[in-house]
Design a protein around this motif. Structure first.
Motif, PDB file in Angstrom:
ATOM      1  N   CYS A   1       0.830  -1.205   0.000  1.00  0.00           N
ATOM      2  CA  CYS A   1       0.000   0.000   0.000  1.00  0.00           C
ATOM      3  C   CYS A   1       0.866   1.256   0.000  1.00  0.00           C
ATOM      4  O   CYS A   1       0.591   2.226  -0.722  1.00  0.00           O
ATOM      5  N   MET A   2       1.925   1.237   0.819  1.00  0.00           N
ATOM      6  CA  MET A   2       2.780   2.413   0.917  1.00  0.00           C
ATOM      7  C   MET A   2       3.558   2.657  -0.374  1.00  0.00           C
ATOM      8  O   MET A   2       3.720   3.799  -0.815  1.00  0.00           O
ATOM      9  N   VAL A   3       4.032   1.571  -0.991  1.00  0.00           N
ATOM     10  CA  VAL A   3       4.766   1.720  -2.249  1.00  0.00           C
ATOM     11  C   VAL A   3       3.843   2.255  -3.345  1.00  0.00           C
ATOM     12  O   VAL A   3       4.200   3.175  -4.091  1.00  0.00           O
TER      13      VAL A   3
ATOM     14  N   ALA B   1       2.927  11.700  13.599  1.00  0.00           N
ATOM     15  CA  ALA B   1       3.462  12.263  12.354  1.00  0.00           C
ATOM     16  C   ALA B   1       4.698  11.499  11.896  1.00  0.00           C
ATOM     17  O   ALA B   1       5.178  11.691  10.772  1.00  0.00           O
ATOM     18  N   LEU B   2       5.204  10.646  12.749  1.00  0.00           N
ATOM     19  CA  LEU B   2       6.504  10.014  12.526  1.00  0.00           C
ATOM     20  C   LEU B   2       6.545   9.072  11.328  1.00  0.00           C
ATOM     21  O   LEU B   2       7.440   9.143  10.489  1.00  0.00           O
ATOM     22  N   SER B   3       5.572   8.168  11.224  1.00  0.00           N
ATOM     23  CA  SER B   3       5.646   7.111  10.221  1.00  0.00           C
ATOM     24  C   SER B   3       5.712   7.626   8.787  1.00  0.00           C
ATOM     25  O   SER B   3       6.603   7.223   8.030  1.00  0.00           O
ATOM     26  N   PRO B   4       4.806   8.522   8.354  1.00  0.00           N
ATOM     27  CA  PRO B   4       4.917   8.984   6.957  1.00  0.00           C
ATOM     28  C   PRO B   4       6.202   9.735   6.681  1.00  0.00           C
ATOM     29  O   PRO B   4       6.745   9.665   5.571  1.00  0.00           O
ATOM     30  N   VAL B   5       6.724  10.443   7.679  1.00  0.00           N
ATOM     31  CA  VAL B   5       7.958  11.204   7.491  1.00  0.00           C
ATOM     32  C   VAL B   5       9.150  10.266   7.280  1.00  0.00           C
ATOM     33  O   VAL B   5       9.955  10.447   6.353  1.00  0.00           O
ATOM     34  N   ILE B   6       9.284   9.265   8.138  1.00  0.00           N
ATOM     35  CA  ILE B   6      10.423   8.353   8.012  1.00  0.00           C
ATOM     36  C   ILE B   6      10.268   7.446   6.792  1.00  0.00           C
ATOM     37  O   ILE B   6      11.242   7.169   6.078  1.00  0.00           O
ATOM     38  N   GLN B   7       9.047   6.993   6.512  1.00  0.00           N
ATOM     39  CA  GLN B   7       8.858   6.152   5.332  1.00  0.00           C
ATOM     40  C   GLN B   7       9.152   6.917   4.047  1.00  0.00           C
ATOM     41  O   GLN B   7       9.702   6.361   3.097  1.00  0.00           O
TER      42      GLN B   7
ATOM     43  N   ALA C   1      12.720  -1.977   1.315  1.00  0.00           N
ATOM     44  CA  ALA C   1      13.154  -0.927   2.228  1.00  0.00           C
ATOM     45  C   ALA C   1      12.018  -0.494   3.153  1.00  0.00           C
ATOM     46  O   ALA C   1      12.204  -0.368   4.368  1.00  0.00           O
ATOM     47  N   MET C   2      10.832  -0.276   2.603  1.00  0.00           N
ATOM     48  CA  MET C   2       9.712   0.173   3.426  1.00  0.00           C
ATOM     49  C   MET C   2       9.206  -0.928   4.337  1.00  0.00           C
ATOM     50  O   MET C   2       8.721  -0.663   5.441  1.00  0.00           O
ATOM     51  N   SER C   3       9.328  -2.177   3.912  1.00  0.00           N
ATOM     52  CA  SER C   3       8.945  -3.281   4.794  1.00  0.00           C
ATOM     53  C   SER C   3       9.887  -3.358   5.991  1.00  0.00           C
ATOM     54  O   SER C   3       9.474  -3.715   7.103  1.00  0.00           O
ATOM     55  N   LEU C   4      11.163  -3.010   5.779  1.00  0.00           N
ATOM     56  CA  LEU C   4      12.098  -2.963   6.901  1.00  0.00           C
ATOM     57  C   LEU C   4      11.678  -1.890   7.901  1.00  0.00           C
ATOM     58  O   LEU C   4      11.795  -2.077   9.120  1.00  0.00           O
TER      59      LEU C   4
END
Length: 412
Positions: A125-127, A322-328, A342-345
């Protein structure tokens, strides 16, 4: 890359396919946490103790955290839309089977299957969101997807528990299965196709694992999960044992965290788009550390329960969610050649940190009292900020030497 249909169907300025991904993540988040609210009924119906039934939560979480990078590697060459659709189908079938299972061991196995399917769905989903976003909006699109998990904490989970209480716990899982199947159908029809990685050797496909920039951000995610989510996991204990708050006070505090959290997720995405991944995450990580440190100081001061505490909690919630979208977004910017792995990591880092935080929090409560949790959490977060500050040299096979916002044409 996507068809005219996928680019024009929109609601409130967002494409329908992105909102489908949001609903899918909402179903995932509900599936993971909802058992905590219906655990006694599940245990009684399956003929086991509540402690044994709790393994259903553990099984899903472990499968999710461990399965994300493994499945990302195995499905790297497949079109992400195909991976998403079939993973959602498996997720729906597993939950439908849970709804009719009368055997605990079978239910446990099905929870592992659901967790593995969720482990494939979440990074996919994120990719798709990041790669399918218009120029300059990847952070916002990632925030919409991430918001699904946040909303699940204070809408999906309570509603699922309510449905289980009114009808049956089986009805809760049946509803999750229906939603999963519906999202699978809509995603197959509307989501943009994101091609899999090129045919390369195993070493090239594992490049994110050797990329020091990716590992530094995964470490920051892990430490944020260990520090910040430890406080969230024990917020009720801190309120009741340290501040003599009532159960209704805890409910209000959790509601504040949830409501602020939804807004905060979009704030993180917009911040990442407006600035660039590195300064955005330094602001969010630094604010997270300072906010939790302020809560630690408040509790250490002996101040009582009141409006000031709620304000501190609200400010902490802004940076925590706010952390997750910023770091991803940062992870994608330094590993755009292998974004899925990378995003799964990053996801595994967050969930692994959360698991460690929950275990460490229990030890701190039993041996040092609830006030020790935000103090130790602040130390974890400070180390996480240090990880985000480091500019390690690129990996040997990495040509990028700067971080830039994700730029794609997948949705055009």
């Amino acid at each position: 890359m996507s068809s005219h249909r996928t680019s024009t169907l929109s609601v409130a300025g967002y494409p329908v396919w992105l909102l489908c991904l949001f609903v899918g993540m909402l179903a995932l988040g509900t599936d993971e946490f909802v058992i905590s609210g219906i655990l006694p009924d599940v245990a009684r119906d399956l003929g086991v103790t509540p402690g044994t039934a709790g393994l259903l939560v553990t099984a899903f979480a472990i499968a999710f955290a461990a399965g994300a990078p493994i499945l990302a590697f195995l499905t790297d060459r497949l079109d992400k839309k195909v991976v998403l659709t079939w993973s959602l189908v498996i997720f729906a079938v597993a939950n439908a089977a849970v709804a009719i299972s009368d055997d605990f061991v079978l239910t446990l196995i099905l929870r592992v299957v659901a967790g593995l399917a969720a482990a494939a769905v979440s990074p996919t989903c994120m990719v798709i969101a990041g790669m399918g976003a218009p120029e300059g909006k990847s952070g916002r699109y990632l925030a919409v997807v991430t918001a699904g998990l946040t909303v699940a904490l204070f809408t999906g989970v309570p509603f699922g528990a309510f449905l289980g209480d009114v009808l049956s716990w089986r009805a809760t899982f049946a509803l999750i299965a229906v939603i999963g199947a519906l999202v699978a159908a809509l995603s197959a029809a509307l989501a943009p196709s994101v091609p899999g990685g090129p045919v390369t050797g195993i070493a090239a496909r594992l490049a994110p694992v050797r990329n020091p920039r990716v590992l530094a951000l995964v470490a920051a995610m892990f430490l944020s999960g260990a520090g910040g989510l430890m406080f969230y996991s024990y917020l009720g204990t801190i309120f009741t044992e340290q501040l003599d708050a009532t159960a209704s006070d805890v409910t209000v505090a959790l509601l504040v965290v949830g409501l602020v959290g939804v807004v905060a997720v979009f704030f993180g995405g917009a911040l990442s788009d407006r600035l660039s991944p590195r300064p955005a995450r330094l602001i969010v990580l630094g604010g997270h550390c300072l906010a939790l440190g302020a809560l630690a100081a408040y509790l250490a001061s002996g101040a009582g329960f009141g409006l000031t505490l709620f304000l501190f909690v609200a400010v902490w919630s802004v940076f925590a969610w706010a952390l997750s979208p910023v770091i991803q977004a940062g992870i994608m910017s330094v590993a755009d050649d292998q974004p899925m792995l990378a995003m799964s990591l990053g996801i595994s880092g967050l969930y692994g940190g959360s698991a460690l935080g929950a275990a460490l929090g229990g030890y701190l409560v039993d041996n040092y009292g609830p006030a020790a949790i935000p103090l130790v959490g602040t130390v974890w977060l400070a180390i996480g900020v240090a990880c985000a500050l480091v500019r390690p040299a690129p990996a040997a096979d990495t040509t990028e030497d700067t971080e830039t916002p994700v730029s794609t044409n997948a949705a055009s």
